[in-house]
Design an enzyme around this catalytic site. Structure first.
Site, PDB file in Angstrom:
ATOM      1  N   GLU A  61      36.905  43.147  39.527  1.00  0.00           N
ATOM      2  CA  GLU A  61      37.306  42.070  38.621  1.00  0.00           C
ATOM      3  C   GLU A  61      36.126  41.502  37.839  1.00  0.00           C
ATOM      4  O   GLU A  61      36.270  41.155  36.656  1.00  0.00           O
ATOM      5  CB  GLU A  61      38.009  40.965  39.403  1.00  0.00           C
ATOM      6  N   HIS A 130      47.892  37.340  47.843  1.00  0.00           N
ATOM      7  CA  HIS A 130      48.959  37.880  46.999  1.00  0.00           C
ATOM      8  C   HIS A 130      49.967  36.805  46.592  1.00  0.00           C
ATOM      9  O   HIS A 130      50.908  37.096  45.867  1.00  0.00           O
ATOM     10  CB  HIS A 130      49.710  39.003  47.723  1.00  0.00           C
TER      11      HIS A 130
END
Length: 325
Positions: A61, A130
């Site tokens: 990322e 998540h």
């Protein structure tokens, strides 16, 4: 022309339109190409626009955001997908230390038209990293715009407005609503990107939320109506900046405000709204501003998410407390 689409398909249509309108728009992220992303939001776009405009990145990322910054320097409009909300933190330094500050650092001579798409929130039965709601970190950071659609129509229009912005935009997508269908008006004029909206009118209590929480607030308002209580619901849509005018006007009418969010309550967007409304509409309030949030703990195992996340019953309990003052 109007069509009934799930929110994920509305985002896909908005991204397709942005890619078609501007050759400088690029999509990048983990598995967004042939796979179409974990949630298939970018499905079919690489086949249509090619690997040079819709491309997979390494699982890094920080590298995704750093590359997007470099592309923005060269005149491109990169749109990054972060696969899940909890995966954004390896890129946090690039976002808050570099992307957010680049325009100010160059005294306005450099623009950073970067959009970072973040599927966020609970209700999908997943594990930690998540199902998180990290939007307050970025709303707290000067130099970033932060928005979150709650309907397919807003998703279609807001993603295009975000891509057209010359400032970096954090685009938080309520993943639990990806499959919810709604009308998308392709010929309408979009609402301003940073505007809140009254989505249900009422007279006794104002409910405010964003993203997936708007659906829960609407459920609570419907139940309250059956009990004889008139509730107004406002969809924030933008978390930085926040459009307070509809909120203040509503509180001046109802005298009571409940702010709800899937995020933990401490040092949250809900807390900021509560403080601002108290400062701006103190003499209109008939009760303290109340907040309904998740608990100040890490996201629990999936079997406990219904206890952790606010539901209509917790909203109604707050409504009852507000009315009891």
């Amino acid at each position: 022309m109007t069509d009934e689409l799930p929110l994920a398909k509305a985002l896909n249509a908005g991204l397709r339109k942005a890619l078609a309108d501007d050759p400088k728009v690029l999509l990048m992220g983990e598995d967004i190409g042939p796979l179409g992303g974990v949630f298939r939001v970018t499905e079919g776009l690489q086949a249509e626009f090619g690997e040079r405009r819709v491309f997979d990145t390494p699982l890094a990322e920080s590298g995704i955001i750093g590359t997007a910054i470099g592309l923005a320097f060269r005149g491109y409009r990169p749109v990054c997908e972060i696969q899940f909300d909890g995966f954004i933190f390896p890129g946090f330094d690039q976002i808050t230390s570099q992307l957010a500050k680049m325009t100010s650092r160059h005294e306005g001579r450099v623009r950073m038209p970067v959009v970072i798409r973040v599927p966020y929130g609970g209700h999908i039965g997943a594990v930690e990293h998540h199902q998180e709601s990290p939007e307050a970190y970025f709303a707290h950071t000067p130099g970033l715009r932060v928005v979150s659609p709650s309907t397919p129509n807003d998703a279609y229009w807001m993603i295009q407005e975000a891509i057209a912005s010359n400032d970096p935009v954090m685009f938080f997508e309520p993943k639990s609503r990806y499959w919810n269908k709604g009308p998308v008006d392709f010929s309408a004029s979009p609402s301003p990107l940073h505007s809140s909206r009254v989505v249900r009118t009422g007279t006794e209590v104002t409910l405010v939320g964003h993203g997936a929480m708007v659906t829960v607030l609407m459920q609570a308002a419907e139940l309250a109506q059956h009990e004889g209580t008139s509730v107004e619901v406002i969809d924030l849509r933008s978390l930085s900046p926040i459009d307070y005018a509809p909120i203040i006007a509503s509180v001046q009418k109802t005298g009571r405000l409940v702010v709800a969010s899937e995020a933990p309550g401490s040092v949250s967007i809900s807390a900021e709204i509560a403080a601002t409304v108290t400062e701006s509409a103190f003499y209109s309030l008939e009760a303290p501003v109340l907040r309904v949030s998740s608990f100040d703990t890490p996201f629990p195992p999936a079997k406990l998410e219904t206890v952790y996340l606010p539901d209509a019953d917790r909203i109604l309990e707050a409504v009852d407390r507000a009315l009891a003052y």
